[in-house]
Design an enzyme around this catalytic site. Structure first.
Site, short mmCIF file in Angstrom:
data_model
loop_
_atom_site.label_atom_id
_atom_site.label_comp_id
_atom_site.label_asym_id
_atom_site.label_seq_id
_atom_site.Cartn_x
_atom_site.Cartn_y
_atom_site.Cartn_z
N ASP A 78 -12.27 -15.01 2.44
CA ASP A 78 -11.40 -15.52 1.36
C ASP A 78 -11.70 -16.98 1.01
OD1 ASP A 78 -10.33 -13.04 1.25
OD2 ASP A 78 -8.25 -13.63 1.68
N ASP A 82 -8.21 -14.77 -2.78
CA ASP A 82 -7.36 -14.12 -1.77
C ASP A 82 -7.54 -12.61 -1.89
OD1 ASP A 82 -5.43 -13.53 0.06
OD2 ASP A 82 -3.73 -14.04 -1.24
N ASN A 84 -6.69 -10.27 0.42
CA ASN A 84 -5.68 -9.42 1.08
C ASN A 84 -4.26 -9.80 0.68
OD1 ASN A 84 -5.63 -11.85 2.41
ND2 ASN A 84 -6.58 -11.05 4.28
N ASN A 86 -2.33 -12.18 1.08
CA ASN A 86 -1.40 -12.85 1.99
C ASN A 86 -1.22 -14.33 1.62
OD1 ASN A 86 -3.76 -14.01 2.85
ND2 ASN A 86 -3.63 -13.29 4.97
N SER A 118 15.19 9.47 3.89
CA SER A 118 16.10 8.60 3.15
C SER A 118 16.67 7.47 4.00
CB SER A 118 17.25 9.42 2.57
OG SER A 118 17.89 10.14 3.60
CA LIG Z 1 -6.13 -14.06 2.24
#
Ligand SMILES: [Ca+2]
Ligand SMILES: [Ca+2]
Length: 437
Positions: A78, A82, A84, A86, A118
């Site tokens: 990264d 970015d 992923n 995060n 549920s």
């Molecule tokens: Ca990242």
């Protein structure tokens, strides 16, 4: 006398009409496949909250690239973007290393997934809609949001909850979740959650269809901790002849094994799977039977016993076996639930060494422990139940279950949650809310 078989009318081919076809596909996608409706790059993550979007699984931070989604191992650490979602990206100017390498690489980051019903979707019908003394226009304001989320509140649920209540007119109480604990423990886990729960799901539907909505790339994604939490529908149904429609122990074994086979082919190495036992629903009837249901709030004239009987009469009760004034039927339903929990316990033991990508364990339903702790604090069981259906955990019950599950994970299965990330503070300082939710 022998009945003549019905002639089934052919289904009108309305879905073949241009224009209508897209709508049909869209409906099928949400209600049959349980995949996000808005997902341009088809990576099963969405930028939209409802319709199986980010209320259910971490928000996609680039809906034009399939390889960019929550849970991915960072692409080129990264350095520039970015991958992923995060919120952690870029290069530390002092060391010249990427922030993902510095703060996340050795952190044993992971996601959380629930395959559930549920209860884990957190079904909730606002009490304010039925209670004649509380009804107001404000209570109906979030109606589209509620419908598009199938009357579920996964964003506030015990396993994947990630935000505080925003619709304070219709849902109340604290949020706490396994995901939230995982995020506090390691901020590299930001947005890495999937709630694949469907109202009414039982072990057969999970194995036939629902599990296929899980997305995890076995080689390019991070490991994950999975909860298989089908805690009542295998013994709950609407049929007057309820026992004939319950899952048998043999079926339960077969269905859970089919899901494990699927997880064996899907989960990245280093994952964990917990088979969660069923509940004992007798507690519902025992604690609520003489209390007044919200629809009787004006004249204090409708108890939950009346309400359950009425539902059973109409054959629309969510659980004839437990929401029943006949004690023998309630006891026999619990007996079957215990048999099915035992099957899961056995499966966890016999199959423990079969799968190389995940560790397999059985977990007693957290509700048993939650009730004990709850009562010690001076609460009543009904404080943790949904007042409208008299069946599901409410917001307080959800938060309490999360706490119990986390205590279990911390004490018995620390390798399923990973260590505390010593860089959490630094991540917070540099990346703030990490892009939020
Ligand atoms: Ca990242
Ligand atoms: Ca994407």
């Amino acid at each position: 006398m022998k009945q003549t078989p019905y002639k089934i009318k052919p289904v009108p081919k309305i879905c073949d009409l241009p224009g209508i076809k897209a709508i049909c596909n869209w409906i099928a996608m949400i209600f049959e496949k349980h995949d996000p409706a808005v997902d341009l790059d088809d990576d099963r993550f969405s930028t939209y909250a409802t319709l199986r979007g980010s209320s259910w699984r971490g928000k996609d931070c680039d809906d034009s690239r399939k390889d960019i989604h929550p849970g991915s191992r960072p692409i080129q650490s990264d350095k520039d973007r970015d991958s992923n979602c995060n919120g952690i990206l870029g290069v530390d100017p002092v060391s010249g290393q990427t922030y993902e390498d510095l703060y996340c690489k050795e952190s044993q980051a992971r996601g959380v997934i629930v395959l559930g019903d549920s209860l884990s979707a957190h079904f909730h019908i606002p009490r304010e809609w039925l209670n004649t003394t509380e009804i107001s226009a404000a209570a109906f304001e979030p109606l589209p949001f509620i419908l598009e989320n199938e009357f579920d509140w996964p964003e506030l649920s015990s396993i994947t909850g990630y935000k505080n209540t925003t619709f304070t007119n219709v849902i109340h109480g604290p949020m706490n979740s396994v995901y939230n604990y995982l995020w506090q423990r390691n901020r590299c886990n930001h947005r890495d959650y999937q709630n694949l729960s469907v109202n009414g799901a039982r072990s057969s539907a999970m194995a036939d269809t629902i599990q296929k909505s899980l997305f995890r790339n076995q080689t390019t994604d991070k490991p994950v901790t999975v909860f298989y939490a089908l805690i009542g529908n295998d013994v709950c149904n609407t049929h007057p002849d309820t026992f004939a429609h319950m899952t048998t122990p043999e079926q339960m074994r077969n269905n859970s094994m089919r899901t494990l086979e699927f997880l064996g082919k899907t989960l990245p190495a280093g994952s964990h799977v917990f088979l969660v036992g069923l509940v004992d629903g007798r507690v519902l009837f025992d604690s609520l039977k003489d209390r007044i249901h919200p629809i009787g709030s004006l004249r204090n004239d409708v108890t939950y016993s009346d309400f359950y009987n009425y539902f059973n009469c109409l054959e629309i009760s969510p659980c004839v076996g437990w929401l029943n004034t006949n004690e023998t039927i309630r006891n026999m339903t619990t007996q079957r639930a215990e048999q099915l929990s035992n099957v899961l316990k056995q499966v966890a033991e016999t199959e423990a060494n079969k799968y190389h990508n995940f560790k397999l364990n059985y977990m007693e339903n957290p509700i048993f422990q939650a009730i004990k702790q709850f009562e010690k604090l001076g609460y009543h069981i009904w404080d943790a139940l949904e007042p409208v259906d008299g069946f599901h955990s409410n917001q307080l019950g959800q938060a309490f279950s999360a706490q119990v599950m986390w205590q279990n994970l911390e004490t018995k299965y620390p390798d399923a949650i990973g260590p505390i990330n010593p860089f959490n503070k630094k991540i917070q300082t540099i990346f703030g809310d990490q892009g939020g939710y």
